[in-house]
Design an enzyme around this catalytic site. Structure first.
Site, PDB file in Angstrom:
ATOM      1  N   ASP A  82       0.929  -1.227   0.069  1.00 45.32           N
ATOM      2  CA  ASP A  82      -0.083   0.062   0.020  1.00 45.32           C
ATOM      3  C   ASP A  82       0.823   1.228  -0.039  1.00 45.32           C
ATOM      4  OD1 ASP A  82      -2.945   1.043   0.297  1.00 45.32           O
ATOM      5  OD2 ASP A  82      -1.872   2.119   1.846  1.00 45.32           O
ATOM      6  N   THR A  83       0.464   2.182  -0.641  1.00 43.33           N
ATOM      7  CA  THR A  83       1.153   3.506  -0.837  1.00 43.33           C
ATOM      8  C   THR A  83       0.253   4.643  -0.341  1.00 43.33           C
ATOM      9  OG1 THR A  83       2.464   2.413  -2.567  1.00 43.33           O
ATOM     10  CG2 THR A  83       2.368   4.989  -2.536  1.00 43.33           C
TER      11      THR A  83
END
Length: 206
Positions: free
Chosen positions: A86-87
């Site tokens: 996840d970013t």
């Protein structure tokens, strides 16, 4: 102990992560976690009240890994190493997710214009009950962006499936006056860190 099956499951819909895994030479299969039976919960990516960005991105990535292993078990798929990620983009104490519409994308780029922000990408690799996880942080500084540039960029498709409303691998690279960290981490999968995690899980990389 090395897994006998060197193909992994990628628990992500991101085309950038697919591209980056291919760059590493990793054989993978997409694992989309939505299950029509309803037995595997979706990961909502909702921010908890008062949650710090580093805690948020770490938690969401771990939840994706947990949901992925449940998906494998529910669908009775072959057990393989699972990769989730996840970013998030952080400006000061504000987390900037994916813009819902053009107005939100414009507001995000106005906020980023002329300022420095951080991009955090957390990666988790799971093999059976074992899990390895790391969060990589990069610093990015935007030049001051003219209003017409912001509006022209947000009129296209590029901002709308990316945290912070921009993609470094696209036209927005021209907005960046300075960066320190991992270019591939800003794209969504830091390759150095990802390779180390996959090796820890027993994969043979080229």
């Amino acid at each position: 102990m090395r897994p006998t099956d060197q193909k992994i499951y990628l628990a992500s819909k991101s085309p950038r992560r697919r591209e980056l895994l291919r760059q590493l030479g990793v054989d993978f299969e997409l694992l989309l976690m939505r299950d029509h039976s309803g037995r595997v919960p979706d990961v909502t990516e909702a921010l908890h009240p008062g949650e710090a960005a580093a805690d948020y991105v770490y938690r969401v990535t771990r939840e994706k890994a947990d949901a992925a292993i449940q998906t494998v078990q529910v669908r009775r798929l072959p057990m393989r190493v699972i990769l989730s990620a996840d970013t998030t983009v952080v400006l000061g104490d504000v987390i900037l997710g994916k813009p819902a519409d053009q107005a939100e994308a414009i507001a995000m780029l106005r906020a980023l214009s002329g300022k420095s922000h951080q991009v955090l990408t957390s990666v988790a690799v799971r093999r059976d009950a074992d899990i390895w996880q790391i969060t990589q942080t990069s610093d990015v500084t935007f030049a001051t962006l003219p209003e017409e540039t912001i509006r022209a960029y947000c009129a296209g498709k590029e901002p709308y499936d990316k945290a912070g409303g921009y993609g470094i691998q696209g036209y927005a690279a021209s907005f960046i006056a300075h960066m320190a960290g991992s270019y591939t981490g800003i794209m969504g999968l830091p390759l150095f860190e990802t390779a180390q995690l996959l090796k820890q899980a027993g994969l043979r990389l080229p």
